[in-house]
Design an enzyme around this catalytic site. Structure first.
Site, PDB file in Angstrom:
ATOM      1  N   ASP A 143       0.891  -1.210  -0.056  1.00  0.00           N
ATOM      2  CA  ASP A 143       0.136  -0.048  -0.024  1.00  0.00           C
ATOM      3  C   ASP A 143       0.856   1.131   0.022  1.00  0.00           C
ATOM      4  O   ASP A 143       1.960   1.235  -0.645  1.00  0.00           O
ATOM      5  CB  ASP A 143      -0.999   0.132   1.283  1.00  0.00           C
ATOM      6  CG  ASP A 143      -2.332   0.677   0.794  1.00  0.00           C
ATOM      7  OD1 ASP A 143      -2.316   1.866   0.360  1.00  0.00           O
ATOM      8  OD2 ASP A 143      -3.280   0.258   1.318  1.00  0.00           O
ATOM      9  N   HIS A 191       1.441   2.018  -3.264  1.00  0.00           N
ATOM     10  CA  HIS A 191       0.278   2.699  -3.925  1.00  0.00           C
ATOM     11  C   HIS A 191       0.846   4.137  -4.029  1.00  0.00           C
ATOM     12  O   HIS A 191       0.283   4.866  -5.059  1.00  0.00           O
ATOM     13  CB  HIS A 191      -0.622   2.801  -3.242  1.00  0.00           C
ATOM     14  CG  HIS A 191      -1.684   1.332  -2.956  1.00  0.00           C
ATOM     15  ND1 HIS A 191      -2.475   1.152  -2.629  1.00  0.00           N
ATOM     16  CD2 HIS A 191      -0.942   0.155  -3.518  1.00  0.00           C
ATOM     17  CE1 HIS A 191      -3.117  -0.202  -2.682  1.00  0.00           C
ATOM     18  NE2 HIS A 191      -2.009  -0.711  -3.254  1.00  0.00           N
TER      19      HIS A 191
END
Length: 545
Positions: free
Chosen positions: A297, A331
């Site tokens: 993430d 991300h």
């Protein structure tokens, strides 16, 4: 006008003052960076083996390790040594004035036995939530560290769900054979039936009025802990350690002061849901340098609480230095938000490399968050193979709007209006991205006063500015596959493009949309290379660029 509570009125007053000070300078600069105080420790050393710990990978060493930490602290502090070995353990609670030092070859492996982790009140996305106790934690401590060249492994695979599409065929077969249960469509693996039930039914982990953590026992398996949580601590050092395989976020310092993270590696599978690398939340005076991140993430993420709770806390993440870091999967490389309701300011990012992140610089929020993010400075940033945007601002995070008319609906500016402004990015190179720059603010609060200069961006598309104001793009080379247009402007104003370079075969240089697009200046730029300098639509006036 509708009635407001006292807290809402105070929040609105604070917002009004913040807007009035939109151009207030930062007290720091590249020649006057924030100062971070590091902890110091007595030389006295305790070996965990003195308390009966065994590094055989089978003995549960929870009591031995925690006893060593408590004993050291009671004696005035020092070093608790973890020698080479595979040290199986349950949750570890750090202690003031103690440096937990893992020698090379030492692996601190957290047990997959979830009964060892008590249900506690924690924080999830800035709000009070029931969580399992973190493998490593510390609350209101001072002068603490985890150092060395060892590994901290959170055994995260026993906690996380995973989608079939995220694994190879053989990995999926192995995962299914390991136990757990499948979603009814057979495409998602869950660690247990309890986890599946909580996930499929959308059960909330947030603690409501009158609730206690024990009230969530029926969904305990779903309440994944962050690997390391430090709450309200002062003078913290994390150095040299590999933190990997976290159940959720990897490193989560919350409301800490004087935080140093140096030469640390955070490593999670790319399929690790909520597998952030470092979430720095409402912290003051911090340094992150020489680290390597490869996670599932956001990599280095700045947060400060979510919505009203974050605004009530009122603690911005501020006075930070982030430098000389390498980031692979993630991300976003450097991220602010989306839980930034307490604000963020005075953060300096330099000499970092992003290799294959989804986005490079990522700023995200949404109506209702509130908070002011400003005085963010970035220089000497090098990016390769960015999946989406190299530089990204979006104040519609997780929001879909059907029409431009819906986006043009402008509610009043209030305490829930997020503000992103006053930033300077320079010396940025990106080789490979879907888009070079994307900025989408709110009609009632554009992203404003952003300067980007000395950039070379190789991307499918160039620049897209929506509801932005006072944006300066200076000495920038856009090497794009899309040349119709290179720059899209939608309802944005006070834009300056100075020394803009672009492909010689460009069809359309600028596409200007929206009646609010005005005051756009193009200087020191050969606009004649483009077949068409500018087109206008959706109510935009011919600005004679």
């Amino acid at each position: 006008m509708q009635n407001r509570s006292l807290s809402q009125c105070l929040a609105l007053l604070i917002l009004t003052v913040a807007c009035a000070k939109a151009q207030s300078p930062s007290p720091y600069s590249w020649t006057n960076l924030p100062q971070v105080t590091e902890p110091t420790f007595r030389k006295d050393t305790i070996n965990i083996m003195q308390f009966g710990a065994k590094g055989d990978g089978a003995t549960l060493n929870t009591q031995a390790i925690n006893s060593a930490l408590v004993s050291s602290s009671k004696k005035g502090g020092g070093v608790v040594l973890v020698p080479p070995g595979l040290w199986l353990t349950g949750p570890v609670a750090l202690q003031s004035n103690v440096n937990l030092h893992l020698q090379r070859g030492a692996i601190l492996l957290f047990t997959p036995d979830k009964s060892q982790y008590a249900l506690v009140e924690g924080i999830y996305e800035g709000k009070r939530a029931a969580r399992n106790q973190s493998p490593i934690s510390g609350t209101n401590l001072e002068n603490i560290a985890i150092t060395g060249q060892g590994i901290v492994d959170g055994n995260g695979d026993v906690w996380r769900a995973v989608h079939k599409s995220q694994l190879t065929e053989s990995e999926w077969k192995e995962k299914v054979a390991s136990g757990g249960v499948l979603k009814d469509d057979g495409k998602t693996w869950y660690p247990s039936a309890q986890f599946k039930s909580a996930s499929v039914e959308g059960k909330s982990m947030l603690i409501g009025e009158g609730q206690k953590p024990r009230d969530f026992a029926g969904m305990k398996d779903f309440l994944r802990p962050n690997l390391l949580v430090l709450n309200g601590c002062k003078k913290v050092l994390l150095e040299g350690i590999i933190f990997q395989n976290s159940p959720a976020w990897c490193l989560h310092p919350l409301m800490c002061q004087d935080l140093t993270i140096r030469k640390v590696t955070t490593k999670n599978p790319d399929y690790a849901h909520n597998g952030d690398g470092m979430d720095i939340e409402s912290c003051k005076n911090f340094l992150i340098e020489g680290c390597t991140l490869d996670v599932g993430d956001d990599a280095i993420c700045i947060k400060s609480g979510k919505d009203e709770e974050g605004r009530k806390r009122g603690m911005p993440t501020e006075n930070g230095i982030i430098r000389n870091n390498t980031i692979y999967k993630g991300h976003g490389g450097f991220v602010v938000g989306s839980e930034m309701s307490g604000g963020a300011r005075n953060i300096f990012v330099e000499n970092c490399t992003f290799m294959g992140t989804d986005k490079g610089l990522r700023f995200k929020s949404v109506r209702g968050r509130g908070g002011v993010v400003e005085h963010i400075y970035v220089r000497n940033l090098y990016m390769k193979d960015i999946v989406q945007e190299a530089i990204f601002f979006d104040l519609y995070y997780f929001v879909k709007f059907a029409t431009d008319g819906e986006r043009d609906m402008r509610p009043e500016v209030n305490e829930g209006t997020p503000i992103f402004r006053n930033m300077h990015f320079e010396n940025i190179v990106c080789n490979g991205a879907q888009k070079g720059v994307f900025i989408r603010g709110l009609p009632e609060m554009p992203v404003s006063n952003i300067t980007m200069e000395n950039m070379v961006l190789q991307a499918e598309k160039g620049i897209e500015l929506i509801d932005a104001s006072d944006i300066k793009i200076i000495n920038t080379d856009l090497i794009t596959k899309e040349t119709r247009p290179v720059v899209l402007v939608d309802n944005s104003s006070q834009l300056r493009f100075d020394r803009l370079q672009y492909n010689a075969d460009t069809e359309v240089l600028f596409k200007i949309d929206g009646a609010r697009s005005q005051a756009i200046e193009v200087v020191n730029t050969d606009t004649k290379k483009a077949k068409v300098k500018a087109t206008y639509g959706q109510g935009a006036k011919d600005l004679k660029l």
